[in-house]
Write a protein that holds these residues in place. Structure first.
Motif, PDB file in Angstrom:
ATOM      1  N   THR A  33       0.830  -1.207   0.000  1.00 46.80           N
ATOM      2  CA  THR A  33       0.000   0.000   0.000  1.00 46.80           C
ATOM      3  C   THR A  33       0.862   1.254   0.000  1.00 46.80           C
ATOM      4  O   THR A  33       0.572   2.230  -0.704  1.00 46.80           O
ATOM      5  CB  THR A  33      -0.944   0.007   1.217  1.00 46.80           C
ATOM      6  N   ASP A  34       1.933   1.242   0.790  1.00 46.05           N
ATOM      7  CA  ASP A  34       2.842   2.397   0.834  1.00 46.05           C
ATOM      8  C   ASP A  34       3.474   2.662  -0.527  1.00 46.05           C
ATOM      9  O   ASP A  34       3.846   3.802  -0.828  1.00 46.05           O
ATOM     10  CB  ASP A  34       3.934   2.159   1.877  1.00 46.05           C
ATOM     11  N   ARG A  35       3.581   1.620  -1.340  1.00 44.45           N
ATOM     12  CA  ARG A  35       4.138   1.785  -2.679  1.00 44.45           C
ATOM     13  C   ARG A  35       3.084   2.229  -3.690  1.00 44.45           C
ATOM     14  O   ARG A  35       3.375   2.378  -4.879  1.00 44.45           O
ATOM     15  CB  ARG A  35       4.751   0.465  -3.148  1.00 44.45           C
ATOM     16  N   GLY A  36       1.849   2.424  -3.221  1.00 42.77           N
ATOM     17  CA  GLY A  36       0.785   2.892  -4.107  1.00 42.77           C
ATOM     18  C   GLY A  36      -0.034   1.800  -4.744  1.00 42.77           C
ATOM     19  O   GLY A  36      -0.815   2.063  -5.670  1.00 42.77           O
ATOM     20  N   ILE A  37       0.114   0.556  -4.262  1.00 40.36           N
ATOM     21  CA  ILE A  37      -0.659  -0.567  -4.797  1.00 40.36           C
ATOM     22  C   ILE A  37      -1.857  -0.820  -3.889  1.00 40.36           C
ATOM     23  O   ILE A  37      -1.696  -1.137  -2.704  1.00 40.36           O
ATOM     24  CB  ILE A  37       0.204  -1.839  -4.893  1.00 40.36           C
ATOM     25  N   LYS A  38      -3.035  -0.675  -4.420  1.00 44.87           N
ATOM     26  CA  LYS A  38      -4.250  -0.891  -3.634  1.00 44.87           C
ATOM     27  C   LYS A  38      -4.578  -2.382  -3.601  1.00 44.87           C
ATOM     28  O   LYS A  38      -4.674  -3.022  -4.645  1.00 44.87           O
ATOM     29  CB  LYS A  38      -5.416  -0.098  -4.232  1.00 44.87           C
ATOM     30  N   ILE A  39      -4.752  -2.914  -2.400  1.00 50.08           N
ATOM     31  CA  ILE A  39      -4.954  -4.351  -2.224  1.00 50.08           C
ATOM     32  C   ILE A  39      -6.410  -4.632  -1.870  1.00 50.08           C
ATOM     33  O   ILE A  39      -6.960  -4.048  -0.939  1.00 50.08           O
ATOM     34  CB  ILE A  39      -4.065  -4.908  -1.093  1.00 50.08           C
ATOM     35  N   THR A  40      -7.038  -5.532  -2.615  1.00 52.56           N
ATOM     36  CA  THR A  40      -8.398  -5.979  -2.322  1.00 52.56           C
ATOM     37  C   THR A  40      -8.430  -7.494  -2.303  1.00 52.56           C
ATOM     38  O   THR A  40      -8.031  -8.142  -3.277  1.00 52.56           O
ATOM     39  CB  THR A  40      -9.407  -5.469  -3.373  1.00 52.56           C
ATOM     40  N   CYS A  41      -8.887  -8.059  -1.202  1.00 52.54           N
ATOM     41  CA  CYS A  41      -9.004  -9.513  -1.058  1.00 52.54           C
ATOM     42  C   CYS A  41     -10.480  -9.885  -1.037  1.00 52.54           C
ATOM     43  O   CYS A  41     -11.226  -9.411  -0.176  1.00 52.54           O
ATOM     44  CB  CYS A  41      -8.325  -9.994   0.226  1.00 52.54           C
ATOM     45  N   VAL A  42     -10.903 -10.713  -1.966  1.00 53.46           N
ATOM     46  CA  VAL A  42     -12.299 -11.127  -2.076  1.00 53.46           C
ATOM     47  C   VAL A  42     -12.408 -12.584  -1.643  1.00 53.46           C
ATOM     48  O   VAL A  42     -11.707 -13.455  -2.158  1.00 53.46           O
ATOM     49  CB  VAL A  42     -12.809 -10.970  -3.518  1.00 53.46           C
ATOM     50  N   GLY A  43     -13.276 -12.832  -0.665  1.00 49.34           N
ATOM     51  CA  GLY A  43     -13.478 -14.192  -0.178  1.00 49.34           C
ATOM     52  C   GLY A  43     -14.949 -14.483   0.038  1.00 49.34           C
ATOM     53  O   GLY A  43     -15.731 -13.588   0.347  1.00 49.34           O
ATOM     54  N   SER A  44     -15.322 -15.721  -0.113  1.00 44.08           N
ATOM     55  CA  SER A  44     -16.705 -16.131   0.066  1.00 44.08           C
ATOM     56  C   SER A  44     -16.910 -16.772   1.432  1.00 44.08           C
ATOM     57  O   SER A  44     -16.018 -17.448   1.952  1.00 44.08           O
ATOM     58  CB  SER A  44     -17.113 -17.132  -1.020  1.00 44.08           C
ATOM     59  N   SER A  45     -18.081 -16.561   1.990  1.00 43.03           N
ATOM     60  CA  SER A  45     -18.466 -17.220   3.245  1.00 43.03           C
ATOM     61  C   SER A  45     -19.762 -17.986   3.041  1.00 43.03           C
ATOM     62  O   SER A  45     -20.576 -18.116   3.945  1.00 43.03           O
ATOM     63  CB  SER A  45     -18.623 -16.181   4.364  1.00 43.03           C
ATOM     64  N   GLY A  46     -19.940 -18.487   1.834  1.00 42.15           N
ATOM     65  CA  GLY A  46     -21.215 -19.098   1.473  1.00 42.15           C
ATOM     66  C   GLY A  46     -21.377 -20.551   1.846  1.00 42.15           C
ATOM     67  O   GLY A  46     -22.504 -21.065   1.880  1.00 42.15           O
TER      68      GLY A  46
END
Length: 407
Positions: A289-302
């Motif tokens: 993130t400090d390097r300018g990379i936006k992190i998104t983690c997508v997980g299911s709880s289904g």
């Protein structure tokens, strides 16, 4: 035969005909893990392949390269990418698409027809890092949809890291080593072939979109933490493509990716690889993130995992969750393969928990295809497609819940 739940695969070798029984029931196939899959491929490679396959890339993308897949040989030319980020230029032959066993390059660089561009929007490219044994053509529909439906940015180019399933044979090189037995495998040594495929995809994206384009990397399953390792420098790469990518990659989205290997796990399925990534400060959410990379983690709880049940999916989920976290229970949920708790990174990463499809109300599963690791004759052939009502991260009503994070 008609009275067995196995697929009999007949192969020819110098010693004559051999037959191998391959499990084809859904429960057997879904429970193939990192270790067992590698063992299976190692055995099959000896029986099926006439000689060791190689998948080589041009050194620094400046020379003529020959890509081998069995008997198919195709040459591809990549011009040099200047090492200076400020003045680099990319001159890649647009016809430099690999053909695998007669299949067109759509299998290695999934691209839709050029769409009208909107110069008022940020221009972006997408590189998808595939799951284990999945192949580029498995993601054609997902990338087509992303390119056509994303309205916040102008997605001008898309690629899947060109990995035929035959590349996973290279994991087998580590099976007899002490590091494998001790669960201390090196990411750089074990996954060099995956990093090279990523750089080939990135080179093609920069050639098509220009060196000023921003790139979102999407990682599905194992592809998510391999991409994270690449961004954190664990590949050890020093190519001009790597340096340009480090400057132009603006976001990472992971889909059903296990990001941690907890102490409670019954077995380390990645034999130390995931642990190295998770413990590396350079691969942390904060550093990226400090390097300018936006992190998104997508997980299911289904989906929950249960042993005593008549629901096959719950049984399959249990066989995956239990080794990964060391226990089962109503609070242990996931996408049927990866528990939700493992699919998320620490803050400041954005963690998106998805339980159901907005259109159908169905639980969100790990994947939309059944990989076919035994198909080494045609390494780029599509995996087995699951039914249309089998909802996964790329399905309509699910994709819309994370599409905006391609930024």
């Amino acid at each position: 035969g008609t009275n067995t739940n196995k697929l009999q695969l007949g192969t020819l070798s110098s010693g004559g005909e051999r037959s191998i029984l391959i499990p084809t029931s859904s429960s057997e196939m879904f429970t193939l893990n990192f270790v067992s899959s590698a063992l299976l491929v190692a055995l099959l490679s000896a029986a099926v392949l006439p000689e060791t396959l190689a998948f080589t890339l041009p050194s620094h993308y400046g020379t003529l390269s020959t890509i081998y897949h069995g008997d198919a040989i195709t040459t591809a030319h990549y011009a040099s990418i200047d090492s200076s980020l400020a003045s680099s230029s990319v001159d890649v032959d647009p016809a430099a698409d690999a053909t695998v066993n007669g299949a067109s390059s759509s299998a290695s660089a999934t691209t839709t027809a050029a769409l009208p561009t909107n110069t008022n929007k940020k221009r972006m490219a997408v590189l998808l890092c595939p799951a284990q044994f999945c192949v580029p053509v498995d993601y054609t529909q997902l990338l087509d949809t992303i390119q056509s439906q994303h309205t916040d940015v102008d997605v001008v180019a898309v690629r899947v890291a060109p990995l035929p399933r035959t590349e996973w044979i290279k994991v087998a090189r580590q099976l007899p080593t002490k590091d494998f037995i001790d669960a201390n495998l090196s990411v750089k040594v074990t996954l060099d072939w995956y990093f090279e495929a990523m750089e080939q995809g990135l080179a093609e994206l920069f050639a098509e979109g220009g060196e000023d384009i921003e790139v979102c990397v999407i990682g599905h399953s194992i592809g998510g933490w391999v991409a994270r390792a690449y961004l954190g420098g664990l590949s050890g790469s020093s190519t001009s493509v790597y340096r340009l990518a480090q400057d132009r990659i603006s976001s990472l989205v992971t889909l059903g990716t296990p990001h941690t290997s907890p102490e409670t796990a019954l077995v380390d399925q990645t034999r130390g690889l995931l642990r190295e990534v998770a413990l590396s400060p350079e691969c942390s959410s904060q550093t990226l993130t400090d390097r300018g990379i936006k992190i998104t983690c997508v997980g299911s709880s289904g989906l929950t995992g249960k042993i005593i049940t008549t629901d096959l999916e719950e049984i399959v989920a249990a066989t995956s969750y239990l080794p990964l976290v060391g226990r089962l229970g109503d609070d242990v949920k996931g996408d049927g393969i990866v528990p939700t708790a493992l699919a998320f990174m620490e803050s400041p990463a954005r963690n998106v928990e998805i339980e159901k499809c907005l259109e159908t109300g169905s639980a969100v599963r790990h994947a939309h295809v059944l990989p076919t690791p035994w198909n080494l004759i045609d390494g780029s052939a599509p995996s087995i497609s699951l039914s249309e009502d089998f909802v996964w991260y790329g399905s309509p009503g699910v994709l819309s819940q994370w599409l905006k994070y391609i930024e």
